[in-house]
Structures are given as structure tokens and as C-alpha cells.
Motif scaffolding. Sequence first.
Motif, short mmCIF file in Angstrom:
data_model
loop_
_atom_site.label_atom_id
_atom_site.label_comp_id
_atom_site.label_asym_id
_atom_site.label_seq_id
_atom_site.Cartn_x
_atom_site.Cartn_y
_atom_site.Cartn_z
N HIS A 116 -6.73 1.41 -9.26
CA HIS A 116 -6.66 1.00 -10.67
C HIS A 116 -8.04 0.96 -11.32
CE1 HIS A 116 -2.37 -0.03 -10.72
NE2 HIS A 116 -2.55 -0.49 -9.49
N MET A 151 5.69 -7.36 -9.16
CA MET A 151 5.31 -5.95 -8.94
C MET A 151 4.26 -5.86 -7.83
SD MET A 151 5.55 -2.83 -9.74
CE MET A 151 4.60 -1.33 -9.50
N VAL A 163 4.97 9.00 -6.77
CA VAL A 163 3.79 8.15 -6.87
C VAL A 163 4.26 6.70 -6.94
CG1 VAL A 163 1.72 7.61 -8.18
CG2 VAL A 163 2.60 9.94 -8.15
N PRO A 166 2.18 0.49 -3.29
CA PRO A 166 2.66 -0.17 -2.09
C PRO A 166 2.90 -1.66 -2.33
CG PRO A 166 0.36 0.57 -1.82
CD PRO A 166 0.78 0.90 -3.20
C1 HEC Z 1 -2.56 3.07 -3.38
C2 HEC Z 1 -2.84 2.90 -4.79
C3 HEC Z 1 -2.63 1.52 -5.39
C4 HEC Z 1 -3.22 0.34 -5.02
C5 HEC Z 1 -4.22 0.10 -3.90
C6 HEC Z 1 -2.74 -0.65 -5.95
N1 HEC Z 1 -1.89 -0.08 -6.85
FE1 HEC Z 1 -1.00 -1.01 -8.41
N2 HEC Z 1 -0.02 0.71 -8.88
C7 HEC Z 1 -0.18 1.90 -8.24
C8 HEC Z 1 0.74 2.86 -8.78
C9 HEC Z 1 0.89 4.33 -8.34
C10 HEC Z 1 1.46 2.20 -9.81
C11 HEC Z 1 2.60 2.77 -10.65
C12 HEC Z 1 3.88 2.59 -9.83
C13 HEC Z 1 5.13 3.13 -10.46
O1 HEC Z 1 5.08 3.75 -11.51
O2 HEC Z 1 6.18 2.88 -9.83
C14 HEC Z 1 0.95 0.85 -9.83
C15 HEC Z 1 1.41 -0.13 -10.70
C16 HEC Z 1 0.89 -1.39 -10.78
C17 HEC Z 1 1.32 -2.40 -11.74
C18 HEC Z 1 2.40 -2.25 -12.79
C19 HEC Z 1 1.80 -1.68 -14.05
C20 HEC Z 1 2.78 -1.56 -15.18
O3 HEC Z 1 2.48 -0.82 -16.12
O4 HEC Z 1 3.84 -2.21 -15.13
C21 HEC Z 1 0.56 -3.52 -11.52
C22 HEC Z 1 0.63 -4.83 -12.26
C23 HEC Z 1 -0.33 -3.22 -10.41
N3 HEC Z 1 -0.11 -1.93 -9.99
C24 HEC Z 1 -1.24 -4.09 -9.88
C25 HEC Z 1 -1.94 -3.86 -8.72
C26 HEC Z 1 -2.75 -4.87 -8.05
C27 HEC Z 1 -2.99 -6.27 -8.55
C28 HEC Z 1 -3.24 -4.28 -6.91
C29 HEC Z 1 -4.07 -4.93 -5.82
C30 HEC Z 1 -3.46 -6.02 -5.11
C31 HEC Z 1 -2.77 -2.91 -6.89
N4 HEC Z 1 -1.98 -2.70 -7.98
C32 HEC Z 1 -3.10 -1.98 -5.91
C33 HEC Z 1 -1.05 2.19 -7.21
C34 HEC Z 1 -1.80 1.23 -6.54
#
Ligand code: HEC
Length: 198
Positions: A116, A151, A163, A166
Motif C-alpha cells: 500500500h 478487511m 489480486v 491476504p
Molecule cells: C500482499 C499485498 C498486501 C499487503 C501486504 C497488504 N495489503 Fe491491503 N490490500 C491488498 C490488495 C490487493 C487489496 C485489494 C483487495 C481486493 O480488491 O479484494 C487490499 C485492500 C485493502 C483494504 C481495503 C481497501 C478498500 O478500498 O476497501 C484495506 C483497508 C487494506 N488493504 C489494509 C491493509 C493493511 C492495514 C495492511 C497491513 C496489515 C495491508 N492491507 C497489507 C494487498 C495487500
Amino acid sequence: MTDPPLPSGDQPLLRPHVFDGIQEYDQRLPNWWLMTFYIAIAWFVLYWTLYYQGGFFTSDSDRVTAQLQAIHQAKTKELEKLLSTLDNDVLWAWSEDPNIRREGQAIYSRICAACHAPDLSAKLAGAPLPGLPLNDEDWKYGSQPLDIFHMVSKGSPDKTAPVQMPPWESVLSPAEIAKVSAFVLSHHVHRPPPPAQP
Ligand code: HEC
């Protein structure tokens, strides 16, 4: 080759065969050696019976399983306790607490920034990263603090999407997930939830 002659009297018995030039004495083994050997056999039978058959002792694998279960139960309990007090308002309040924000930021930098981006824009030097931007007002899975909390815990709801994010509930404790969610929220203004559609 002929066998060597057998000795007589107190001499140890020389076995009547030769292999590769090697001859063998037929000596009685010393008593201390025999006792150790017999005790080892008896100990094996006793140990095997008690440990593996009798169920008198807990095996290492049972102990590990029990400890893992205890950790899992403790986590579930912590989650239940936290969730019973955690709501959108609490998370908004946490997002304004500088200590919680700092802790949340540390978790974010360690785990979330890879996808992110450190500034939550999901872009690094202009190139898009796998995650979605977390600093804009577009929320794919809901803008309320508990939406973000869930989430982060559970990851993407669609487990077949190419995509995905996790789930982090096995990596972070519930309190850590709440703190990192509060850090994300600290980049947003507190808005009341949209009115329910009739
Ligand atoms: C391996 C890559 C990866 C990591 C590391 C990761 N994310 Fe994500 N995140 C994503 C992806 C890809 C999506 C979009 C998922 C989807 O569209 O289903 C996402 C979506 C999200 C969303 C939802 C956004 C929305 O528009 O609703 C949030 C909140 C979020 N992440 C927070 C976090 C937080 C906090 C962490 C750390 C604890 C984290 N992510 C770590 C890949 C990652």
C-alpha cells in the motif's frame, strides 16, 4: 587355507575359521557389558509400554498441540473481548491518539507498506503497487472503521480473485489489527455513516 589349531587350557577359544586373514576369539562377554545390554532391553520394553501404549505421559506432539490450542483460545478470547468494546467511534478515537497511531504506523511500515506504499497511496515512485490506495475516499469494502478492521483481519472476501489481500488475523493480534486500522483512519476525517437507504 587351513584353519588354525585350537588352543587348550585357559586360553580363549580361537574360532576355527579365517576370513580375509582375520581370526576370531570366542570370548565370553564381561558381566558389566551383559548387564547393561539386558537392562537396556528391559528399559525399552518398560518405556515403550508406558510412554506409547499406557498413556501415562504426554508425548511431545500432544504438548505442542495443547500449547497451540491454548494460544488459539487466548487469541479468540482477546478478539471477543476487544470486539465487545470496539466500535466505529472507539476506532475513530484511537485514530486521534498519538501513541496508538505511532504503534499502528510501526505495524503498517513493517507489513502493509510493501503493497500500500509508505504514504498509503499504493504507488511507489509513480509505479502502482498491488494494494489499493488507503488515503483516498474510495473504499471498495466500506469506509467505516469496523469495515477496515474486518478487511484487514479476513483479507479479500473473494478468495478466487486474481489480486487479493491476504488475511492478517494469523499474523497480527486483534489489538494490533485495531491499531493499524486506527493508523489508516488517521489519514481520514471522521464522517458519520451514510444514512441507511430506504
Ligand atoms: C500482499 C499485498 C498486501 C499487503 C501486504 C497488504 N495489503 Fe491491503 N490490500 C491488498 C490488495 C490487493 C487489496 C485489494 C483487495 C481486493 O480488491 O479484494 C487490499 C485492500 C485493502 C483494504 C481495503 C481497501 C478498500 O478500498 O476497501 C484495506 C483497508 C487494506 N488493504 C489494509 C491493509 C493493511 C492495514 C495492511 C497491513 C496489515 C495491508 N492491507 C497489507 C494487498 C495487500
